[in-house]
Design a protein around this motif. Structure first.
Motif, PDB file in Angstrom:
ATOM      1  N   HIS A  46      13.915  47.995   3.227  1.00 40.32           N
ATOM      2  CA  HIS A  46      13.720  48.598   4.547  1.00 40.32           C
ATOM      3  C   HIS A  46      12.260  48.510   4.995  1.00 40.32           C
ATOM      4  O   HIS A  46      11.970  48.468   6.199  1.00 40.32           O
ATOM      5  CB  HIS A  46      14.186  50.055   4.553  1.00 40.32           C
ATOM      6  N   ILE A  47      11.348  48.419   4.039  1.00 45.20           N
ATOM      7  CA  ILE A  47       9.936  48.273   4.378  1.00 45.20           C
ATOM      8  C   ILE A  47       9.661  46.862   4.876  1.00 45.20           C
ATOM      9  O   ILE A  47       8.991  46.655   5.899  1.00 45.20           O
ATOM     10  CB  ILE A  47       9.067  48.611   3.155  1.00 45.20           C
ATOM     11  N   ALA A  48      10.196  45.874   4.159  1.00 46.20           N
ATOM     12  CA  ALA A  48      10.032  44.486   4.589  1.00 46.20           C
ATOM     13  C   ALA A  48      10.680  44.248   5.952  1.00 46.20           C
ATOM     14  O   ALA A  48      10.132  43.540   6.809  1.00 46.20           O
ATOM     15  CB  ALA A  48      10.640  43.551   3.542  1.00 46.20           C
ATOM     16  N   GLU A  49      11.833  44.851   6.170  1.00 41.26           N
ATOM     17  CA  GLU A  49      12.519  44.687   7.459  1.00 41.26           C
ATOM     18  C   GLU A  49      11.711  45.299   8.598  1.00 41.26           C
ATOM     19  O   GLU A  49      11.717  44.774   9.723  1.00 41.26           O
ATOM     20  CB  GLU A  49      13.908  45.311   7.384  1.00 41.26           C
ATOM     21  N   ALA A  50      11.020  46.388   8.329  1.00 37.67           N
ATOM     22  CA  ALA A  50      10.177  47.009   9.360  1.00 37.67           C
ATOM     23  C   ALA A  50       9.028  46.082   9.744  1.00 37.67           C
ATOM     24  O   ALA A  50       8.639  46.009  10.919  1.00 37.67           O
ATOM     25  CB  ALA A  50       9.635  48.342   8.867  1.00 37.67           C
TER      26      ALA A  50
END
Length: 393
Positions: A46-50
């Motif tokens: 979810h961090i990479a997607e952000a």
């Protein structure tokens, strides 16, 4: 001619050892690299997607404020309130390109030539060089306690005025955690002697087996104080490559830091800031998943490492992800080496395990072993070390 200041800087022992290991790996040698301070986990999805979303929504093409985007600083303020029930303001926060830069800029902000800086050995390799670059003088204390922690008794023995104290908890490389009472005593001493104190809390979310981490923010307010907190997303969120850290301090310190940062980086990398926002504001379950994995690896590897002849970790780490075994003098003599720096190179060359020596951390006679790898890898590393050391028994 190269400046004398630059020539006096020593390479980071951890990065130098890691580079040697990677060079050997590039040659096809099966090296187990336990020398660098990062885990084998990927940054949570979810961090990479952000970060990807921030790029696609055109948030990352231009300069941000020097001290970081407001949303990230607010996320830090909110996290402090949630994690430590402490209240700080945006003016108490500056975001930097990694916590290492926070520390570097703090040394430039606080130190004049010949100012005295005190820290307990062993200490993280970059503190010493950063202090030297700022013109300060390092006074490394060799603690008498088993946990190798700095105490007020140590400070009372110093005759010179101490400008700055550095306390790292959990500590790299020993993994020890300072108790609330220990921190209270150090903070009280610093206030009494008009001394700044930096609390490096980068491993604060990684504590194990019931150990309790105490932040300075749970003890003392920031504004108009000489307490300074350094933290970041690198360790707890598996984001070493993203390079986002921060300083929390009285606004007058933050203002000066920002003036320096204006001329150094202009701003932290934009896309990494949006990733850090997601890390702080998002679901924290990945942090706990990684913490539990590190705890399990610690418990297994601590016992295994203490079976290696000639190595001993007398005090079990409480946090971070390092073991700091002492090497017996008999082993050094039998191996035909003068110190643990030479021994670490011999281990790399012959056993193909990369571990930096204690000399780089200000304490000869030790090795640092990172345990933030899969247990199978750690088991193999211990097996190789056992074979290596048995030659000299």
């Amino acid at each position: 001619m190269i400046s004398e200041k630059a020539k006096a800087v020593q390479p980071a022992a951890t990065l130098a050892m890691s580079k040697l290991a990677k060079d050997m790996q590039a040659e096809g040698i099966d090296v187990i690299n336990l020398g660098v301070g990062e885990s084998d986990f990927q940054t949570p999805k979810h961090i990479a997607e952000a970060a990807i979303s921030a790029i696609e929504s055109n948030k990352t093409s231009f300069y941000t404020p020097t001290s970081g985007v407001k949303e990230l600083k607010q996320a830090i303020v909110n996290q402090v309130a949630k994690r430590y029930q402490a209240s700080i303001e945006l003016k108490n926060v500056t975001v930097t390109t990694g916590a290492k830069l926070s520390l570097y800029v703090l040394m430039q902000t606080l130190l004049n030539p010949n100012d005295i800086v005190v820290a307990a050995a062993p200490l993280w390799v970059s503190y010493i060089e950063q202090i030297k670059l700022a013109g300060g003088i390092v006074r490394t204390i060799q603690p008498k306690n088993d946990e190798l922690k700095l105490t007020v008794d140590d400070l009372e023995k110093l005759s010179d005025h101490v400008k700055l104290i550095i306390v790292n908890s959990p500590t790299n490389p020993t993994g020890q955690v300072y108790s609330r009472q220990e921190l209270v005593e150090l903070l009280d001493w610093a206030k009494k002697h008009d001394t700044y104190i930096i609390l490096d809390e980068i491993y604060g979310q990684l504590v194990y087996n019931g150990a309790v981490f105490t932040s300075g923010l749970q003890i003392k307010t920031l504004e108009n104080s000489r307490m300074i907190i350094v933290d970041g997303v690198s360790k707890a969120y598996a984001m070493t490559g993203w390079r986002i850290g921060w300083t929390l301090a009285s606004s007058e310190i933050i203002t000066v830091m920002n003036k320096l940062l204006d001329h150094m980086t202009s701003n932290p990398t934009a896309v990494a800031q949006y990733a850090a926002i997601a890390a702080l504001n998002g679901n924290q379950s990945s942090v706990e998943t990684m913490r539990l994995a590190f705890e399990k690896r610690l418990n297994t590897t601590f016992n295994l490492l203490n079976t290696v002849p000639g190595l001993q970790v007398s005090t079990k780490p409480q946090g971070a992800f390092y073991l700091f075994p002492k090497v017996s003098a008999e082993i050094l003599l039998a191996a035909g080496v003068a110190n643990t720096s030479e021994l670490s190179m011999k281990i790399l060359e012959e056993a193909h395990v990369a571990m930096p020596s204690g000399e780089g951390f200000g304490m000869a006679g030790y090795l640092r072993m990172g345990y933030a790898k899969e247990q199978e890898v750690l088991n193999e590393a211990v097996r190789r070390l056992t074979v290596f050391f048995k030659q000299y028994i």
